[in-house]
Enzyme design. Structure first.
Site, mmCIF file in Angstrom:
data_model
loop_
_atom_site.group_PDB
_atom_site.id
_atom_site.type_symbol
_atom_site.label_atom_id
_atom_site.label_comp_id
_atom_site.label_asym_id
_atom_site.label_seq_id
_atom_site.Cartn_x
_atom_site.Cartn_y
_atom_site.Cartn_z
ATOM 1 N N ARG A 101 15.392 53.631 30.829
ATOM 2 C CA ARG A 101 16.169 52.919 31.846
ATOM 3 C C ARG A 101 17.326 52.144 31.245
ATOM 4 O O ARG A 101 18.434 52.148 31.790
ATOM 5 C CB ARG A 101 15.252 51.988 32.637
ATOM 6 C CG ARG A 101 15.936 51.168 33.730
ATOM 7 C CD ARG A 101 16.949 51.947 34.536
ATOM 8 N NE ARG A 101 16.426 53.185 35.079
ATOM 9 C CZ ARG A 101 17.185 54.189 35.520
ATOM 10 N NH1 ARG A 101 18.510 54.101 35.451
ATOM 11 N NH2 ARG A 101 16.634 55.285 36.010
ATOM 12 N N LYS A 136 39.412 42.344 35.570
ATOM 13 C CA LYS A 136 38.381 42.326 36.619
ATOM 14 C C LYS A 136 37.245 43.267 36.227
ATOM 15 O O LYS A 136 37.034 44.323 36.838
ATOM 16 C CB LYS A 136 38.988 42.713 37.964
ATOM 17 C CG LYS A 136 40.054 41.729 38.448
ATOM 18 C CD LYS A 136 40.701 42.205 39.735
ATOM 19 C CE LYS A 136 41.793 41.227 40.183
ATOM 20 N NZ LYS A 136 42.478 41.684 41.414
ATOM 21 N N LYS A 168 51.826 33.646 35.542
ATOM 22 C CA LYS A 168 51.702 33.775 36.987
ATOM 23 C C LYS A 168 52.282 32.555 37.697
ATOM 24 O O LYS A 168 52.806 31.641 37.066
ATOM 25 C CB LYS A 168 50.230 33.976 37.361
ATOM 26 C CG LYS A 168 49.623 35.240 36.775
ATOM 27 C CD LYS A 168 48.231 35.496 37.334
ATOM 28 C CE LYS A 168 47.659 36.796 36.819
ATOM 29 N NZ LYS A 168 46.362 37.122 37.457
ATOM 30 N N GLU A 197 54.561 37.751 36.286
ATOM 31 C CA GLU A 197 54.256 38.266 37.622
ATOM 32 C C GLU A 197 55.272 37.707 38.608
ATOM 33 O O GLU A 197 55.497 36.494 38.652
ATOM 34 C CB GLU A 197 52.846 37.845 38.021
ATOM 35 C CG GLU A 197 52.426 38.337 39.397
ATOM 36 C CD GLU A 197 51.037 37.850 39.761
ATOM 37 O OE1 GLU A 197 50.070 38.587 39.520
ATOM 38 O OE2 GLU A 197 50.927 36.706 40.266
ATOM 39 N N ASP A 218 54.212 42.175 42.108
ATOM 40 C CA ASP A 218 52.985 41.865 42.842
ATOM 41 C C ASP A 218 53.146 42.159 44.327
ATOM 42 O O ASP A 218 53.886 41.476 45.031
ATOM 43 C CB ASP A 218 52.618 40.397 42.628
ATOM 44 C CG ASP A 218 51.296 40.029 43.288
ATOM 45 O OD1 ASP A 218 50.398 40.890 43.328
ATOM 46 O OD2 ASP A 218 51.176 38.892 43.770
#
Length: 281
Positions: A101, A136, A168, A197, A218
């Protein structure tokens, strides 16, 4: 630390964590099997996939029981067909079942990342646009998923907060302006890439005037991306971000941007359906 060294350390640490969380003080069900029983097992994929995670599985079984031998019929980055057997293991039946597993959990997750990436890369074929990942990632699997993206044909954005600047909105507000933020970044580490950004053409013009290496557009519309490409005139690398999925990827690429980043490669990963069966014992 060099990326390859960090990845090797991550593989060792991941294998140790996987065994610790699953096996703990010992596999009580495996004790039903006589310790002398030897077996052969085969791992197959039930769906088409791109393989990733070979080194992690090798390390996991090395730690669990070095007498287990693994024969890989495919390598990281290889495409697998549904029903294809890509790994055979031989050794004590107890060890094969104890490691099953933990090994499959890792393989199915990293192969899921590599498979999603390959699908997106295929959609970009012929455009010359590079597909980038983001930060992310699943907690604790940053380097592993970044590696999986490369197995799928994608490219890594920055690994973390330490290897490139990404300025940013809040950074700009705290610094006072885009120009001031870029200048400060150059003063801190001139050798590192500086990305800004932007959300408007005015911010784009400021980033270009400040000498940003990369400008992230963006959530620009397709028409605005085309205008940004015209204004940029190849002065900086243009990265498109936002509203990226398999239905929009190709049209975004065709605006002329240099690269597209997508968090979906890692945060929305769908595990590949894998199975291990004992075939001889």
């Amino acid at each position: 630390m060099h990326y390859q060294d960090a990845l090797a350390e991550e593989i060792r640490d991941s294998a140790a964590r996987l065994l610790a969380e699953d096996v703990g003080p010992g596999d009580i069900t495996a004790q039903l099997i006589d310790a002398s029983t030897m077996a052969t097992a085969r791992v197959i994929t039930r769906e088409a996939a791109v393989l990733c995670g070979v080194a992690w599985v090798d390390e996991l079984f090395r730690r669990l029981d070095a007498s287990v031998s693994l024969r890989w019929h495919s390598a990281d980055g290889d495409r697998l067909d549904a029903g294809q057997a890509f790994l055979e293991l031989e050794g004590p039946a107890r060890s094969l079942l104890t490691g099953e597993r933990a090994a499959l959990n890792l393989l199915q997750t990293l192969s899921g990342t590599a498979t999603r990436t390959r699908h997106y890369v295929d959609l970009l074929d012929g455009t010359g646009v590079r597909l980038l990942d983001t930060r992310k990632t699943l907690p604790g699997l940053r380097l592993a998923q970044k590696y999986a993206v490369t197995c799928g044909g994608g490219h890594n954005h920055r690994i973390g907060l330490y290897d490139a600047f990404l300025i940013k909105e809040n950074h700009i507000a705290a610094c006072g302006s885009i120009e001031a933020a870029v200048k400060e970044a150059r003063d801190i580490a001139r050798e590192l890439s500086v990305e800004v950004e932007v959300e408007t053409f005015d911010e784009l013009d400021q980033a270009l005037s400040a000498g940003a290496d990369v400008v992230m557009l963006d959530n620009f519309s397709l028409d605005d991306m085309r205008e940004a490409v015209r204004r940029n005139a190849s002065r900086a690398t243009l990265e498109a971000s936002g509203n990226v999925d398999e239905t929009t990827l190709r049209t975004i690429a065709e605006t002329g941007v240099d690269c597209i980043s997508s968090g979906a490669l890692t945060k929305d990963v769908k595990a590949i359906d894998l199975s291990m069966r004992l075939i001889q014992y």
